[in-house]
Design an enzyme around this catalytic site. Structure first.
Site, PDB file in Angstrom:
ATOM      1  N   CYS A 247      39.958  61.063 -13.069  1.00  0.00           N
ATOM      2  CA  CYS A 247      39.453  61.973 -13.307  1.00  0.00           C
ATOM      3  C   CYS A 247      38.745  62.205 -12.449  1.00  0.00           C
ATOM      4  CB  CYS A 247      38.688  62.213 -14.727  1.00  0.00           C
ATOM      5  SG  CYS A 247      37.450  60.092 -15.660  1.00  0.00           S
TER       6      CYS A 247
HETATM    7  N1  LIG Z   1      39.284  59.851 -20.848  1.00  0.00           N
HETATM    8  C1  LIG Z   1      40.095  60.763 -20.216  1.00  0.00           C
HETATM    9  O1  LIG Z   1      39.200  62.083 -19.266  1.00  0.00           O
HETATM   10  C2  LIG Z   1      40.673  60.417 -18.767  1.00  0.00           C
HETATM   11  C3  LIG Z   1      41.371  59.214 -19.180  1.00  0.00           C
HETATM   12  N2  LIG Z   1      42.439  58.365 -18.475  1.00  0.00           N
HETATM   13  C4  LIG Z   1      43.634  57.256 -18.554  1.00  0.00           C
HETATM   14  O2  LIG Z   1      44.392  57.713 -19.508  1.00  0.00           O
HETATM   15  C5  LIG Z   1      44.920  56.819 -20.468  1.00  0.00           C
HETATM   16  C6  LIG Z   1      44.693  57.286 -22.094  1.00  0.00           C
HETATM   17  O3  LIG Z   1      42.973  57.792 -22.217  1.00  0.00           O
HETATM   18  P1  LIG Z   1      42.692  58.360 -23.705  1.00  0.00           P
HETATM   19  O4  LIG Z   1      43.927  59.600 -23.757  1.00  0.00           O
HETATM   20  O5  LIG Z   1      41.208  58.860 -23.053  1.00  0.00           O
HETATM   21  O6  LIG Z   1      42.352  57.320 -24.256  1.00  0.00           O
HETATM   22  P2  LIG Z   1      42.263  57.032 -25.731  1.00  0.00           P
HETATM   23  O7  LIG Z   1      41.665  55.350 -26.055  1.00  0.00           O
HETATM   24  O8  LIG Z   1      41.944  58.365 -26.705  1.00  0.00           O
HETATM   25  O9  LIG Z   1      43.827  56.718 -26.851  1.00  0.00           O
HETATM   26  C7  LIG Z   1      44.875  55.169 -26.484  1.00  0.00           C
HETATM   27  C8  LIG Z   1      45.956  55.601 -27.417  1.00  0.00           C
HETATM   28  O10 LIG Z   1      46.504  54.381 -27.004  1.00  0.00           O
HETATM   29  C9  LIG Z   1      47.584  54.492 -27.798  1.00  0.00           C
HETATM   30  N3  LIG Z   1      46.894  52.985 -27.792  1.00  0.00           N
HETATM   31  C10 LIG Z   1      46.392  51.523 -27.903  1.00  0.00           C
HETATM   32  N4  LIG Z   1      47.462  50.771 -27.435  1.00  0.00           N
HETATM   33  C11 LIG Z   1      48.548  50.696 -27.189  1.00  0.00           C
HETATM   34  C12 LIG Z   1      49.957  49.774 -27.709  1.00  0.00           C
HETATM   35  N5  LIG Z   1      50.283  48.305 -26.895  1.00  0.00           N
HETATM   36  N6  LIG Z   1      51.243  50.627 -27.179  1.00  0.00           N
HETATM   37  C13 LIG Z   1      51.080  52.188 -27.530  1.00  0.00           C
HETATM   38  N7  LIG Z   1      50.050  52.715 -27.617  1.00  0.00           N
HETATM   39  C14 LIG Z   1      49.002  51.547 -27.326  1.00  0.00           C
HETATM   40  C15 LIG Z   1      46.461  54.195 -28.998  1.00  0.00           C
HETATM   41  O11 LIG Z   1      46.652  54.489 -30.687  1.00  0.00           O
HETATM   42  P3  LIG Z   1      46.129  53.067 -31.294  1.00  0.00           P
HETATM   43  O12 LIG Z   1      45.347  52.438 -30.656  1.00  0.00           O
HETATM   44  O13 LIG Z   1      46.051  53.785 -32.532  1.00  0.00           O
HETATM   45  O14 LIG Z   1      47.706  52.364 -31.062  1.00  0.00           O
HETATM   46  C16 LIG Z   1      45.926  56.307 -28.658  1.00  0.00           C
HETATM   47  O15 LIG Z   1      46.676  56.101 -29.466  1.00  0.00           O
HETATM   48  C17 LIG Z   1      43.226  55.485 -20.027  1.00  0.00           C
HETATM   49  O16 LIG Z   1      44.475  54.794 -19.552  1.00  0.00           O
HETATM   50  C18 LIG Z   1      42.789  56.056 -19.079  1.00  0.00           C
HETATM   51  O17 LIG Z   1      41.594  55.162 -18.527  1.00  0.00           O
HETATM   52  C19 LIG Z   1      42.650  59.294 -17.105  1.00  0.00           C
HETATM   53  C20 LIG Z   1      42.048  59.783 -16.907  1.00  0.00           C
HETATM   54  C21 LIG Z   1      41.112  60.928 -17.699  1.00  0.00           C
HETATM   55  C1  LIG Z   2      32.746  58.817 -19.495  1.00  0.00           C
HETATM   56  C2  LIG Z   2      34.185  57.727 -18.907  1.00  0.00           C
HETATM   57  O1  LIG Z   2      33.621  56.464 -19.372  1.00  0.00           O
HETATM   58  N1  LIG Z   2      34.753  58.397 -18.291  1.00  0.00           N
HETATM   59  C3  LIG Z   2      35.848  56.848 -17.528  1.00  0.00           C
HETATM   60  C4  LIG Z   2      36.624  57.114 -16.590  1.00  0.00           C
HETATM   61  C5  LIG Z   2      38.078  58.215 -17.706  1.00  0.00           C
HETATM   62  C6  LIG Z   2      38.703  58.068 -16.580  1.00  0.00           C
HETATM   63  O2  LIG Z   2      39.424  58.443 -15.618  1.00  0.00           O
HETATM   64  O3  LIG Z   2      39.292  56.840 -16.768  1.00  0.00           O
HETATM   65  P1  LIG Z   2      40.857  56.583 -15.197  1.00  0.00           P
HETATM   66  O4  LIG Z   2      39.946  55.305 -15.082  1.00  0.00           O
HETATM   67  O5  LIG Z   2      41.905  56.299 -15.877  1.00  0.00           O
HETATM   68  O6  LIG Z   2      41.015  56.934 -14.511  1.00  0.00           O
HETATM   69  C7  LIG Z   2      34.925  55.525 -17.184  1.00  0.00           C
HETATM   70  O7  LIG Z   2      33.757  55.781 -16.311  1.00  0.00           O
HETATM   71  O8  LIG Z   2      35.296  54.719 -17.297  1.00  0.00           O
END
Ligand SMILES: NC(=O)C1=CN([C@@H]2O[C@H](COP(=O)(O)OP(=O)(O)OC[C@H]3O[C@@H](n4cnc5c(N)ncnc54)[C@H](OP(=O)(O)O)[C@@H]3O)[C@@H](O)[C@H]2O)C=CC1
Ligand SMILES: CC(=O)N[C@@H](CCC(=O)OP(=O)(O)O)C(=O)O
Length: 337
Positions: free
Chosen positions: A154
């Site tokens: 992000c």
């Molecule tokens: N949040 C953000 O703003 C951003 C996030 N990302 C990246 O995107 C990815 C997802 O982020 P986010 O949605 O915030 O994460 P969350 O923690 O909100 O969700 C993670 C999901 O993964 C599932 N999960 C965990 N372990 C497993 C497994 N072994 N197999 C299948 N599913 C699994 C969880 O469900 P359960 O534990 O119930 O299995 C849950 O549905 C991360 O890598 C994050 O770094 C990237 C950019 C921005």
């Molecule tokens: C507020 C906050 O905690 N933000 C996350 C970034 C989320 C994200 O973008 O995760 P990726 O590493 O998949 O890009 C952090 O700093 O770790």
């Protein structure tokens, strides 16, 4: 129609993906997965994310067997933690799926990077080499050919979209590192409860000084050192990056505008960057949308840029779908506007 599944569907980015995929005219939402031992397995996604009632009521399934989950599937979205994506991407690729990974597991090809910044040894060198970085506005041609697309982080999305036009046009002073200060809403840390992210603990503050994994991601893909300082803000969604840089000697404000406009105006396909010129970007204009707004001002030899995105959308899920659209020859913003 392309059969599409989401792994990690109960998380914040997973739920956004489900919403977008369900309204996409060329995609069929064919399955929603969580971990094999998930407490939420069997529940409808809408029971966890009330906005999806009547929109996506499919049940969350435990991911017990990847071969079964991948059978007859064209597209897999991995909205899972870095380690999980690292472990499961290869099997989906071997089943012939296009894989769009939202995690950091395949973003940076550099020796020792995953050991130092992610705390694990990367086991899939060939896959890492083949992965294409999904910065949609810039990597269109590579995305069209790729089977594994690593969707950027992000903070790196906002930072790179603002700085790249200037760097590509050679307008920045190479002796002074751009300084990026960015504030993120708490959803950036995912849905799982932690003390740091609980309501009474969150207070606007910087974190990860000199050590955040997004600093090398930004530097690597811009081919330019940067100082990057993330901040946690006491709001739910959005990232605002304020970036200060020094212009190369003699560069004018007009040259800056020309570089920004030639990067983002009058392109062949509609994309997700909106230029604000002298106005500053703000969160309210982008939260809930797929856009990255960029504003800038030049004074003497310095420039200040502001870039705003929704971390869950342009910073993750909508950019992933933008990449799906590019990869499959659909208009870039299909299902996003
Ligand atoms: N949040 C953000 O703003 C951003 C996030 N990302 C990246 O995107 C990815 C997802 O982020 P986010 O949605 O915030 O994460 P969350 O923690 O909100 O969700 C993670 C999901 O993964 C599932 N999960 C965990 N372990 C497993 C497994 N072994 N197999 C299948 N599913 C699994 C969880 O469900 P359960 O534990 O119930 O299995 C849950 O549905 C991360 O890598 C994050 O770094 C990237 C950019 C921005
Ligand atoms: C507020 C906050 O905690 N933000 C996350 C970034 C989320 C994200 O973008 O995760 P990726 O590493 O998949 O890009 C952090 O700093 O770790």
């Amino acid at each position: 129609m392309l059969n599409t599944v989401i792994v990690g569907a109960s998380g914040y980015t997973g739920a956004e993906l489900a919403k977008i995929v369900s309204r996409h005219p060329q995609l069929t939402l064919s399955g929603l997965y969580v971990s094999a031992t998930s407490f939420d397995a069997g529940k409808p996604l809408s029971a966890l994310h009330g906005q999806l009632y009547g929109v996506v009521d499919l049940p969350l399934q435990p991911l017990t067997d990847i071969k079964t989950a991948a059978t007859n599937i064209d597209i897999v979205l991995l909205a899972t933690a870095h380690e999980v994506s690292h472990d499961i991407a290869a099997e989906f690729i071997n089943m012939g799926c296009q894989v769009f990974d939202l995690s950091g597991a395949f973003r940076v090809k550099a020796d020792g990077f995953y050991d130092q910044y992610y705390g694990f040894k990367h086991q899939y060198d060939a896959l890492l080499d083949s992965a294409v970085y999904g910065l949609a506005e810039w990597n269109h041609d590579q995305i069209r050919q790729a089977q594994l697309i690593a969707v950027p982080g992000c903070y790196p999305t906002a930072s790179q979209l603002a700085l790249k036009p200037l760097l590509m046009a050679g307008l920045l002073d190479s002796h002074q590192w751009p300084v990026i200060n960015a504030v993120s809403g708490v959803s950036g840390a995912g849905r799982k409860a932690t003390v740091t992210n609980s309501f009474c603990e969150v207070s606007l503050q910087a974190y990860g000084l000199f050590t955040h994994r997004h600093q090398p991601e930004i530097s690597h893909h811009l081919n330019c050192d940067v100082i990057f300082t993330p901040h946690l803000g006491n709001f739910k969604r959005g990232i605002l990056a304020t970036i200060t840089a020094k212009l190369a000697p003699g560069v004018t404000a007009e040259e800056v505008t020309t570089a920004m406009e030639s990067a983002y105006l009058n392109t062949a396909d509609q994309h997700a960057v909106r230029l604000l010129n002298n106005n500053t970007a703000k969160l309210d204009d982008v939260v809930g949308s797929c856009f990255c707004d960029i504003g800038w001002q030049v004074q003497g030899e310095h420039i200040i840029l502001t870039a705003a995105i929704d971390n869950l959308l342009k910073g993750a899920s909508s950019q992933a779908v933008q990449c799906i659209n590019i990869r499959n020859g659909f208009p870039q913003l299909t299902a996003l506007v």
